[in-house]
Design a protein around this motif. Structure first.
Motif, PDB file in Angstrom:
ATOM      1  N   ASP A  63      81.171 -22.017  34.576  1.00 56.37           N
ATOM      2  CA  ASP A  63      82.503 -21.907  34.906  1.00 56.37           C
ATOM      3  C   ASP A  63      82.847 -20.355  34.568  1.00 56.37           C
ATOM      4  OD1 ASP A  63      83.106 -24.282  35.860  1.00 56.37           O
ATOM      5  OD2 ASP A  63      83.673 -24.997  33.787  1.00 56.37           O
ATOM      6  N   ALA A 119      77.387 -28.196  40.083  1.00 59.20           N
ATOM      7  CA  ALA A 119      78.672 -27.505  40.258  1.00 59.20           C
ATOM      8  C   ALA A 119      78.573 -26.714  41.518  1.00 59.20           C
ATOM      9  CB  ALA A 119      78.835 -26.422  39.065  1.00 59.20           C
ATOM     10  N   PRO A 143      82.870 -18.655  40.301  1.00 58.93           N
ATOM     11  CA  PRO A 143      83.659 -19.730  39.826  1.00 58.93           C
ATOM     12  C   PRO A 143      85.313 -19.104  40.029  1.00 58.93           C
ATOM     13  CG  PRO A 143      83.032 -18.709  37.712  1.00 58.93           C
ATOM     14  CD  PRO A 143      82.212 -18.031  38.726  1.00 58.93           C
ATOM     15  N   ALA A 177      88.740 -20.789  35.855  1.00 60.36           N
ATOM     16  CA  ALA A 177      87.786 -21.219  35.204  1.00 60.36           C
ATOM     17  C   ALA A 177      87.256 -20.177  34.380  1.00 60.36           C
ATOM     18  CB  ALA A 177      86.788 -21.630  36.165  1.00 60.36           C
ATOM     19  N   ALA A 201      86.737 -20.597  30.284  1.00 62.47           N
ATOM     20  CA  ALA A 201      85.578 -20.855  29.744  1.00 62.47           C
ATOM     21  C   ALA A 201      84.855 -19.639  28.658  1.00 62.47           C
ATOM     22  CB  ALA A 201      84.570 -20.962  30.925  1.00 62.47           C
ATOM     23  N   ASP A 221      87.700 -28.182  40.312  1.00 61.88           N
ATOM     24  CA  ASP A 221      86.813 -27.085  40.549  1.00 61.88           C
ATOM     25  C   ASP A 221      86.782 -26.146  39.230  1.00 61.88           C
ATOM     26  OD1 ASP A 221      84.601 -25.968  42.001  1.00 61.88           O
ATOM     27  OD2 ASP A 221      85.852 -24.276  42.110  1.00 61.88           O
ATOM     28  N   ARG A 230      84.735 -27.656  36.921  1.00 60.96           N
ATOM     29  CA  ARG A 230      83.378 -28.156  37.500  1.00 60.96           C
ATOM     30  C   ARG A 230      82.242 -28.051  36.600  1.00 60.96           C
ATOM     31  NH1 ARG A 230      83.122 -30.536  41.952  1.00 60.96           N
ATOM     32  NH2 ARG A 230      84.914 -29.526  43.021  1.00 60.96           N
ATOM     33  N   ARG A 237      82.018 -27.152  33.297  1.00 58.96           N
ATOM     34  CA  ARG A 237      81.820 -27.992  32.039  1.00 58.96           C
ATOM     35  C   ARG A 237      81.684 -29.621  32.198  1.00 58.96           C
ATOM     36  NH1 ARG A 237      86.885 -24.904  30.146  1.00 58.96           N
ATOM     37  NH2 ARG A 237      86.575 -24.386  32.349  1.00 58.96           N
TER      38      ARG A 237
END
Length: 410
Positions: free
Chosen positions: A76, A132, A200, A204, A208, A347, A350, A352
């Motif tokens: 992510d 992912a 990503p 995200a 993250a 998404d 996604r 994680r």
């Protein structure tokens, strides 16, 4: 009636990125199955007990858990293509290490366990990154078809792989199988390198950035009752009823196979993926189905019955029938599980969430190896397998009753 609609759903193959991955997986599926047979067979031969196979599974499980959670957060925050390259490169190094260990005749159980740990870290990274990445290149309405195609090629090779391994082990030894795995993985690295960049979403990346976000996937899953039920059913089917750790003992001590592996072992390992292949050839039936929850739960119940039959089987022919039928129903189970979990996923989370799913879905088989390895050492292989099948049927029935939303899910 369009009869062709019931066969393989090929729509995702029109997407170039997915097609390259699929072709590479078709080439490497045979080689990729060699180490799955070679490692437990080598450990059982060196230690003389399925308990050492269980220890190996525990090592793989622990490394996979840490790797999946960490790589989920990375997926992510960075290009998922680069993460896939790193994971597959690690797998190649693990296979080369296993080959050198066998080539030099070290016969070292501790070294084997270290290499199993390296494999677990790399495998967890690869699975999480792939989970992912695929929904980024395949439309949501084709995810079931994409999962079906991936299973079909993977298990087609897994039919040929164990049969070849059973023939090749007495001729070229276990070490050569590891080398073939490493060479086959080069095809996967080529396919991944040809993927477009898969950065990503911006939100995200912002979410993250710290280790405290590693638990986001589990928190997301816990808030969705159907997803919890899906994972619980799948875990019951895997942990209680996946007998791979006991197949070397079953082949040698129940069906009269030679020590160190032979035709009986190859047939047992090939029977399950053969069933998956047969079901995969009719994947169009499942990819267009609407009642994903009912199909998944029914397949889990049928899988438990197949494993119970395997435990009762006193002859190799009955055991092979049970494993082929089990592979067929497990194809339906895994396809529906993947479709439901991927359809639920945002998404931005996604990576994680896929890391959390990898812990559960891949940790389950490793835990099954631990339980079956020790259970087989105490109770015997057939008794441990039969009890696992019965527990699966009982647990899945209770879960369906407790979470009726799963059965009604469309």
């Amino acid at each position: 009636m369009n009869v062709g609609a019931y066969f393989v759903d090929r729509r995702p193959l029109t997407i170039p990125a997915f097609r390259r991955l699929w072709v590479a997986s078709a080439v490497t599926a045979v080689g990729g199955s060699f180490s799955l047979i070679a490692v437990p067979t080598q450990l059982f031969t060196l230690a003389g007990s399925s308990a050492m196979v269980a220890v190996s599974a525990a090592v793989s499980l622990c490394t996979l858990i840490g790797s999946a959670l960490w790589s989920g957060a990375l997926a992510d925050a960075m290009d998922r293509r680069r993460l896939l390259l790193a994971g597959n490169s690690g797998l190649g190094l693990a296979y080369l290490g296993l080959w050198l260990n066998a080539l030099l005749g070290l016969d070292s159980v501790p070294l084997l366990l270290v290499l199993v740990a390296v494999h677990g870290v790399s495998f967890g990274t690869t699975l999480t990154a792939m989970g992912a990445a695929v929904p980024r290149v395949v439309p949501a309405e084709q995810l079931v078809a994409a999962n079906s195609l991936s299973s079909l090629t993977r298990y087609s090779g897994a039919v040929v792989g164990p049969l070849l391994a059973g023939v090749l082990i007495p001729v070229i030894g276990l070490g050569a199988l590891y080398l073939l795995d490493a060479l086959a993985l080069g095809i996967v690295l080529w396919a991944v390198a040809m993927l477009p960049e898969l950065p990503p979403p911006a939100e995200a990346v912002r979410a993250a950035g710290t280790l405290r976000r590693l638990g986001d996937g589990f928190r997301y899953l816990a808030g969705h009752r159907v997803l919890v039920a899906v994972l619980a059913v799948d875990l019951a089917a895997m942990v209680f009823a996946l007998p791979h750790a006991l197949l070397p003992e079953l082949a040698e001590r129940t069906y009269g196979g030679p020590a160190g592996g032979g035709a009986q072992l190859g047939l047992l390992f090939a029977a399950y993926p053969a069933g998956v292949l047969l079901a995969g050839l009719l994947s169009g039936t499942f990819s267009r189905a609407r009642r994903h929850g009912a199909l998944m739960a029914s397949a889990a119940l049928a899988w438990g019955c197949c494993v119970l039959l395997l435990g009762l089987a006193a002859d190799l022919r009955t055991a092979l029938v049970a494993l082929v039928a089990g592979g067929a129903v497990n194809f339906v189970l895994s396809t529906m599980r993947n479709a439901i979990s991927q359809a639920y996923t945002d998404d931005a989370l996604r990576g994680r969430i896929q890391g959390s799913l990898t812990v559960v879905l891949m940790g389950g088989p490793q835990l099954a190896n631990v339980l079956h390895g020790f259970g087989g050492a105490v109770l015997g292989a057939r008794a441990a397998i039969g009890i696992g099948g019965a527990l699966t049927v009982l647990t899945v029935a209770l879960l369906v009753r407790a979470v009726p939303e799963l059965w009604r899910y469309r």
